[in-house]
Design an enzyme around this catalytic site. Structure first.
Site: not given
Lengths: 385, 385
Positions: B148, B170, B181, B261, B380, B385
């Site tokens: 993603t 991922k 997770t 991120e 974000n 997302s």
């Protein structure tokens, strides 16, 4: 509009050189009576700053004649020496004003872990004592000298028929009050006894300061003090006093929220239908602290899936198949799945309301928070604070 | 280096048009046996995605013959219809491969709250089945189609004498595993029974995936699956298998941390001397989630006062006067007060280690986290997302 609005109080704020930028950094508030009743609430953080430990002892007497506050250093994590510094500060205030050290509450705010420059602080107290006045200007000076990352001083007053409340507060980050908040001093000239004052303060703080959560960080120095001079001669029923005090605290909290570090959104999160009020508050706080929710608020994005994720992570009981989420009046999630088109929820303005219904019981709570913006990251990464 | 490293597995990854950007979005992993033993751990979030609810039923049988995964949509908060979509997906995979739907685990990842485009997903499954292969390229395709906000596919393998482990994972945000997770699929050709496989997976996940906390957000879709083909014919003792599996999981977790991120720092927080291991983990996680600590890490600032503040907010027992904090080897806080000059702690590099000693008991724990950067906020807030 200041802490000097009620009769019987004088204040001042001076620059003592504790802050490197030369801004005002020492505040003195004096209660000239006739009463000297006081109440206080303090941080629940296990790591308590020296001034908190000292002021808890002072408030145990139920009396305060003066409060000295400094910015430029929190005097937290400074060991026994730090506590001696606080004690010495109270002694110096007491000697200057001709009162006892046990009558002097102390508050500090700033960087954790560094000792205070005591020579500068003592000289600042002497200078502040010389400038004490009951004017509005002196009230503004007092609120200004406690500022850290605050961009504006924060005052409030509440004038009734024959009596009044006044107060200031500071705080913009490390702000998640727990039975207390950032530094705040509130004054009144109403006549109340110690138990009434204490009950009123705890009730008011619980629904105002304790409902604010900027970044989940309960500080080491949180303190709210309420000083009562009785100078109006008016005896006020506790219920009426609590009501007015709550309004004043709400005013101060709105100013804290508006001036939070990097804030671009004022977010009000209300949870209904929780098993209990406590579980409702836990749920609201979990959403308020979730960085994915906070960045979505910053992006004006009605991303209710992130809110559902955060609610699911709260340690509370509910059935996910009954979860409703309403953002700015649009029911974007109904019965655990997509409701109205989320694009109908316009988050472009400054105020965002999130209403969450767990359909699990009668519990309700509201928490005020802010978004997570580039400004917050910049302010908290660019230098130590 | 892929999920196809062990014998007995084929995989594929194709672009089915679920993602608007045209990237690969459907992965198929098939276990050709002879064994089809499997174990799985799933999110503890109360809001569970439809594929999690389905796959928990599949894993209750202790067997999995195929896993279908899609990115481009989490199929979470989609109600009964969303669950029917997951069921239909498993039925389509089963019909295509000639197995039963109850043999097919399903994983989804992407935006919460939207239904999946089932026509595209079905066509993608058909295309993926046609491309199944046991090659490295097919393994890379499988790991790529689940991405993603990940910037790179994440693989690992562990080749022993006569048997092997392989896997992909991922996850880059909404990442705070709780007994599971992000999506991860692990394969082995060793011979183990169901209880051994299950015990090994739970033990390995507990010290690897569950020790990662990027942003405190346990997702609605977290799943780790372990598939066992037994194709090597080698019976491996559970202890040895657990050891190798833990190593493989650690490898995958390091890749998740590195690709989080907006990450600019890899932070390892170790807490010692807690009353229990659980309290140590709670303390480490409280620091890992504190935005003031995370922004200080981003700013390369050894601001240990913020760490002390966060530790003091953790619901654990300790004496603040005994607190030690060491950053990158420098004891910046000793016995609750300033230790060595904090400027000695150089945080300019990518790796930051924080060691906290509570001096309250024998409990230890380590949590891996990241900093809070402008990149995290940008990623974000700029889009859903």
């Amino acid at each position: 509009m200041t802490i000097n609005s009620p009769k019987g109080f004088r204040s001042s704020g001076v620059a003592a050189g504790i802050k490197e930028n030369g801004n005002k950094d020492v505040t003195l508030v004096v209660n000239d009576g006739p009463l000297d009743v006081a109440a206080g609430v303090f941080t629940r953080n296990k790591v308590k700053a020296a001034p908190v430990l000292w002021s808890q002892q002072v408030l145990a007497t139920g009396r305060v004649k003066a409060v000295v506050l400094n910015s430029g250093g929190a005097n937290a994590c400074t060991g026994q020496e730090g506590f001696q510094d606080t004690h010495a500060t109270a002694e110096h205030v007491a000697a200057t004003l001709g009162i006892g050290a046990i009558d002097v509450a102390v508050c500090s705010t700033g960087l954790i872990g560094a000792r205070l420059p005591m020579d500068k602080l003592r000289a600042g107290v002497t200078a502040a004592a010389a400038r004490l006045a009951d004017t509005e200007e002196a009230g503004v000076d007092a609120a200004t000298a406690v500022m850290t990352t605050d961009s504006v001083p924060k005052h409030a007053e509440s004038v009734q028929d024959g009596w009044a409340l006044g107060g200031f507060a500071k705080g913009a980050g490390m702000c998640a009050p727990n039975m207390a908040t950032m530094l705040a001093v509130i004054t009144t000239d109403a006549v109340l006894d110690r138990s009434g004052l204490d009950a009123a303060l705890r009730a008011a703080v619980n629904v105002t300061f304790n409902a604010l959560d900027v970044d989940g960080g309960t500080s080491t120095n949180d303190t709210v003090l309420l000083l009562c001079s009785g100078a109006s001669g008016r005896e006020v029923p506790v219920e009426e006093f609590t009501d007015k005090l709550t309004g004043l605290c709400r005013d101060l909290v709105a100013q804290l929220q508006a001036d939070a570090e990097g804030v671009t959104k004022h977010v009000t999160i209300t949870v209904r239908g929780a098993v209990s009020d406590a579980e409702a508050a836990t749920t609201a706080r979990t959403v308020a602290r979730d960085n994915l929710c906070k960045t979505a608020f910053f992006g004006s994005d009605p991303n209710w899936g992130r809110i559902a994720m955060a609610v699911g992570n709260a340690p509370v009981g509910f059935d996910p198949a009954k979860l409703d989420i309403t953002i700015n009046g649009v029911v974007v999630c109904a019965a655990g799945a997509a409701g109205e088109d989320r694009s109908k929820a316009d988050l472009s303005g400054r105020d965002i309301t999130v209403e969450i219904d767990l359909h699990a019981g009668p519990g309700n709570a509201t928490v005020l928070t802010t978004d997570l913006s580039h400004g917050y990251v910049e302010e908290n990464s660019a230098y130590s604070s």
